[in-house]
Design a protein around this motif. Structure first.
Motif, mmCIF file in Angstrom:
data_model
loop_
_atom_site.group_PDB
_atom_site.id
_atom_site.type_symbol
_atom_site.label_atom_id
_atom_site.label_comp_id
_atom_site.label_asym_id
_atom_site.label_seq_id
_atom_site.Cartn_x
_atom_site.Cartn_y
_atom_site.Cartn_z
ATOM 1 N N HIS A 90 0.827 -1.214 0.000
ATOM 2 C CA HIS A 90 0.000 0.000 0.000
ATOM 3 C C HIS A 90 0.861 1.263 0.000
ATOM 4 N N PRO A 91 1.533 1.546 -1.126
ATOM 5 C CA PRO A 91 2.344 2.765 -1.176
ATOM 6 C C PRO A 91 1.454 4.004 -1.125
ATOM 7 N N ARG A 92 1.997 5.081 -0.582
ATOM 8 C CA ARG A 92 1.270 6.362 -0.526
ATOM 9 C C ARG A 92 1.879 7.286 -1.571
ATOM 10 N N GLU A 93 1.052 7.649 -2.561
ATOM 11 C CA GLU A 93 1.506 8.466 -3.673
ATOM 12 C C GLU A 93 1.080 9.911 -3.503
ATOM 13 N N SER A 94 1.825 10.809 -4.138
ATOM 14 C CA SER A 94 1.499 12.235 -4.141
ATOM 15 C C SER A 94 2.139 12.866 -5.368
ATOM 16 N N TYR A 95 1.353 13.653 -6.113
ATOM 17 C CA TYR A 95 1.839 14.280 -7.337
ATOM 18 C C TYR A 95 1.392 15.735 -7.409
ATOM 19 N N VAL A 96 2.212 16.553 -8.046
ATOM 20 C CA VAL A 96 1.879 17.951 -8.310
ATOM 21 C C VAL A 96 2.101 18.185 -9.798
ATOM 22 N N ILE A 97 1.077 18.689 -10.478
ATOM 23 C CA ILE A 97 1.171 19.008 -11.901
ATOM 24 C C ILE A 97 1.007 20.509 -12.045
ATOM 25 N N THR A 98 1.957 21.145 -12.728
ATOM 26 C CA THR A 98 1.815 22.562 -13.032
ATOM 27 C C THR A 98 1.829 22.756 -14.542
ATOM 28 N N VAL A 99 1.052 23.704 -15.000
ATOM 29 C CA VAL A 99 1.010 24.078 -16.411
ATOM 30 C C VAL A 99 1.437 25.530 -16.482
ATOM 31 N N ASP A 100 2.582 25.775 -17.098
ATOM 32 C CA ASP A 100 3.195 27.104 -17.168
ATOM 33 C C ASP A 100 3.355 27.722 -15.774
ATOM 34 N N GLY A 101 3.621 26.879 -14.780
ATOM 35 C CA GLY A 101 3.875 27.348 -13.423
ATOM 36 C C GLY A 101 2.655 27.837 -12.668
ATOM 37 N N ARG A 102 1.484 27.711 -13.251
ATOM 38 C CA ARG A 102 0.261 28.213 -12.617
ATOM 39 C C ARG A 102 -0.448 27.155 -11.793
#
Length: 119
Positions: A95-107
């Motif tokens: 049961h890994p715990r995932e986390s992601y952040v996606i930015t589009v042109d830094g916004r």
């Protein structure tokens, strides 16, 4: 010629057998990079943002099997820069715990616990 082919095939088979764990790790990293790239495309599409192609992802070494990091870059169909950072902790468990952040042109970053249609 046939004997050379058999010897080469045997050498390849032995190399794979002796380094099976390393091979599986590379396959797993490749599958993870593909899953995050595909998940990013699906996640952005759900928010009305089209990518011109899948982002390129790398998995920097962490020195710890329980921690996996990923960094992806790409462009939207309109040329905006897309950056994905994240990973998983407890990656060596069921049961890994995932986390992601996606930015589009830094916004306004999009923060997600998982990426893609199954989330």
């Amino acid at each position: 010629m046939m004997r050379t082919v058999r010897i080469c095939a045997l050498a390849v088979a032995l190399t794979l057998a002796l380094s099976g764990c390393q091979l599986m790790k590379r396959i797993s990293e490749g599958a993870y990079r593909n899953a995050v790239a595909d998940g990013t495309v699906a996640e952005l599409a759900a928010h009305g943002v089209r990518m011109n192609r899948r982002p390129d992802c790398t998995t920097p070494a962490t020195g710890n099997d329980a921690v996996v990091r990923i960094h992806c870059t790409g462009r939207t169909a309109t040329g905006a820069k897309v950056v994905v950072t994240g990973g998983a902790v407890e990656a060596d468990t069921a049961h890994p715990r995932e986390s992601y952040v996606i930015t589009v042109d830094g916004r306004a970053p999009l923060r997600k616990r998982c990426l893609g249609r199954g989330c």
